[in-house]
Design a protein around this motif. Structure first.
Motif, mmCIF file in Angstrom:
data_model
loop_
_atom_site.group_PDB
_atom_site.id
_atom_site.type_symbol
_atom_site.label_atom_id
_atom_site.label_comp_id
_atom_site.label_asym_id
_atom_site.label_seq_id
_atom_site.Cartn_x
_atom_site.Cartn_y
_atom_site.Cartn_z
ATOM 1 N N SER A 279 20.034 66.966 -23.113
ATOM 2 C CA SER A 279 19.134 66.106 -22.349
ATOM 3 C C SER A 279 19.102 64.691 -22.937
ATOM 4 O O SER A 279 18.482 63.799 -22.374
ATOM 5 C CB SER A 279 17.721 66.698 -22.290
ATOM 6 O OG SER A 279 17.216 66.861 -23.588
ATOM 7 N N GLU A 280 19.799 64.497 -24.056
ATOM 8 C CA GLU A 280 19.861 63.180 -24.683
ATOM 9 C C GLU A 280 20.874 62.305 -23.929
ATOM 10 O O GLU A 280 21.660 62.795 -23.131
ATOM 11 C CB GLU A 280 20.284 63.297 -26.150
ATOM 12 C CG GLU A 280 19.238 63.918 -27.049
ATOM 13 C CD GLU A 280 19.033 65.401 -26.786
ATOM 14 O OE1 GLU A 280 17.928 65.877 -27.058
ATOM 15 O OE2 GLU A 280 19.938 66.065 -26.284
ATOM 16 N N ASP A 281 20.855 61.006 -24.232
ATOM 17 C CA ASP A 281 21.725 60.084 -23.528
ATOM 18 C C ASP A 281 23.196 60.253 -23.876
ATOM 19 O O ASP A 281 24.053 60.202 -23.005
ATOM 20 C CB ASP A 281 21.305 58.634 -23.806
ATOM 21 C CG ASP A 281 19.969 58.298 -23.160
ATOM 22 O OD1 ASP A 281 19.644 58.929 -22.140
ATOM 23 O OD2 ASP A 281 19.262 57.431 -23.679
ATOM 24 N N THR A 282 23.507 60.445 -25.152
ATOM 25 C CA THR A 282 24.908 60.528 -25.556
ATOM 26 C C THR A 282 25.173 61.819 -26.326
ATOM 27 O O THR A 282 24.246 62.441 -26.850
ATOM 28 C CB THR A 282 25.301 59.348 -26.477
ATOM 29 O OG1 THR A 282 24.606 59.482 -27.717
ATOM 30 C CG2 THR A 282 24.994 58.003 -25.834
ATOM 31 N N ILE A 283 26.437 62.180 -26.412
ATOM 32 C CA ILE A 283 26.840 63.354 -27.177
ATOM 33 C C ILE A 283 26.475 63.161 -28.647
ATOM 34 O O ILE A 283 26.010 64.085 -29.317
ATOM 35 C CB ILE A 283 28.350 63.620 -27.015
ATOM 36 C CG1 ILE A 283 28.637 64.181 -25.622
ATOM 37 C CG2 ILE A 283 28.872 64.578 -28.077
ATOM 38 C CD1 ILE A 283 28.092 65.561 -25.365
ATOM 39 N N THR A 284 26.668 61.952 -29.163
ATOM 40 C CA THR A 284 26.360 61.667 -30.564
ATOM 41 C C THR A 284 24.882 61.923 -30.856
ATOM 42 O O THR A 284 24.536 62.552 -31.859
ATOM 43 C CB THR A 284 26.752 60.222 -30.919
ATOM 44 O OG1 THR A 284 28.146 60.050 -30.638
ATOM 45 C CG2 THR A 284 26.472 59.906 -32.370
ATOM 46 N N GLU A 285 23.999 61.466 -29.976
ATOM 47 C CA GLU A 285 22.564 61.698 -30.151
ATOM 48 C C GLU A 285 22.234 63.196 -30.056
ATOM 49 O O GLU A 285 21.423 63.713 -30.818
ATOM 50 C CB GLU A 285 21.762 60.937 -29.095
ATOM 51 C CG GLU A 285 21.809 59.439 -29.242
ATOM 52 C CD GLU A 285 21.185 58.710 -28.061
ATOM 53 O OE1 GLU A 285 20.898 57.513 -28.228
ATOM 54 O OE2 GLU A 285 20.993 59.301 -26.987
ATOM 55 N N PHE A 286 22.886 63.856 -29.131
ATOM 56 C CA PHE A 286 22.679 65.288 -28.934
ATOM 57 C C PHE A 286 23.068 66.074 -30.184
ATOM 58 O O PHE A 286 22.302 66.905 -30.684
ATOM 59 C CB PHE A 286 23.493 65.740 -27.717
ATOM 60 C CG PHE A 286 23.486 67.219 -27.475
ATOM 61 C CD1 PHE A 286 22.305 67.889 -27.209
ATOM 62 C CD2 PHE A 286 24.666 67.933 -27.476
ATOM 63 C CE1 PHE A 286 22.295 69.252 -26.965
ATOM 64 C CE2 PHE A 286 24.676 69.295 -27.228
ATOM 65 C CZ PHE A 286 23.485 69.953 -26.971
ATOM 66 N N ILE A 287 24.242 65.802 -30.722
ATOM 67 C CA ILE A 287 24.710 66.514 -31.910
ATOM 68 C C ILE A 287 23.824 66.207 -33.111
ATOM 69 O O ILE A 287 23.513 67.094 -33.906
ATOM 70 C CB ILE A 287 26.197 66.194 -32.181
ATOM 71 C CG1 ILE A 287 27.041 66.786 -31.054
ATOM 72 C CG2 ILE A 287 26.640 66.721 -33.536
ATOM 73 C CD1 ILE A 287 28.479 66.387 -31.066
ATOM 74 N N ALA A 288 23.385 64.954 -33.232
ATOM 75 C CA ALA A 288 22.482 64.587 -34.327
ATOM 76 C C ALA A 288 21.183 65.394 -34.239
ATOM 77 O O ALA A 288 20.676 65.886 -35.259
ATOM 78 C CB ALA A 288 22.193 63.092 -34.298
ATOM 79 N N LYS A 289 20.660 65.556 -33.045
ATOM 80 C CA LYS A 289 19.426 66.332 -32.861
ATOM 81 C C LYS A 289 19.652 67.805 -33.200
ATOM 82 O O LYS A 289 18.817 68.436 -33.838
ATOM 83 C CB LYS A 289 18.920 66.182 -31.425
ATOM 84 C CG LYS A 289 17.561 66.773 -31.215
ATOM 85 C CD LYS A 289 16.993 66.400 -29.864
ATOM 86 C CE LYS A 289 15.568 66.881 -29.723
ATOM 87 N NZ LYS A 289 15.012 66.527 -28.433
ATOM 88 N N VAL A 290 20.795 68.343 -32.786
ATOM 89 C CA VAL A 290 21.114 69.738 -33.103
ATOM 90 C C VAL A 290 21.196 69.922 -34.617
ATOM 91 O O VAL A 290 20.666 70.888 -35.165
ATOM 92 C CB VAL A 290 22.432 70.176 -32.424
ATOM 93 C CG1 VAL A 290 22.916 71.510 -32.961
ATOM 94 C CG2 VAL A 290 22.264 70.234 -30.909
ATOM 95 N N LYS A 291 21.845 68.975 -35.296
ATOM 96 C CA LYS A 291 21.984 69.081 -36.752
ATOM 97 C C LYS A 291 20.636 69.039 -37.459
ATOM 98 O O LYS A 291 20.433 69.733 -38.454
ATOM 99 C CB LYS A 291 22.899 67.977 -37.278
ATOM 100 C CG LYS A 291 24.363 68.222 -36.962
ATOM 101 C CD LYS A 291 25.219 67.092 -37.476
ATOM 102 C CE LYS A 291 26.678 67.300 -37.127
ATOM 103 N NZ LYS A 291 27.508 66.161 -37.552
ATOM 104 N N THR A 292 19.701 68.231 -36.963
ATOM 105 C CA THR A 292 18.384 68.160 -37.595
ATOM 106 C C THR A 292 17.609 69.461 -37.400
ATOM 107 O O THR A 292 16.771 69.806 -38.223
ATOM 108 C CB THR A 292 17.535 66.975 -37.088
ATOM 109 O OG1 THR A 292 17.326 67.117 -35.686
ATOM 110 C CG2 THR A 292 18.192 65.653 -37.396
#
Length: 110
Positions: free
Chosen positions: A15-28
């Motif tokens: 649901s995030e804007d970019t894949i990079t933001e999405f993966i960062a959220k998953v990692k956290t």
């Protein structure tokens, strides 16, 4: 990020804007996710570049260490263009099937 639990597997939609933001959220949030097999449903995303998808490789390694599976769901992609460590399938049902086969292999000691 939307998460749906089905048995021992989590289906996660971006649901995030970019894949990079999405993966960062998953990692956290990985500590709470790591005990599950993970399916990332990217079927609604436009075609993603190799660089974007390679960002999942670290998560694949982390899942492998935890003896869990990670599968990406993408509807329009040339599956031969990507690293063989990435498991990419066209539907969520196929992702569940792959995870079931992985678990059988792990149970048999492969």
């Amino acid at each position: 990020m939307k998460i749906k639990e089905k048995g021992h597997t989590l289906v996660i939609k971006k649901s995030e804007d970019t894949i990079t933001e999405f993966i960062a959220k998953v990692k956290t949030q990985y500590e709470t996710l790591k005990k599950h097999n993970l399916i990332f449903d990217l079927s609604q995303e436009p075609v993603l570049e190799l660089e974007s998808l390679n960002q999942f490789l670290e998560l694949v390694s982390m899942q492998t260490e935890n003896k869990k599976s990670l599968v990406l769901v993408m509807s329009s992609v040339n599956y031969n263009d990507f690293d063989e460590e990435l498991i990419i399938v066209p539907s969520v049902q196929e992702a569940h099937d792959i995870i079931e086969m992985d678990e059988i292999e792990r149970d048999l000691g492969f």
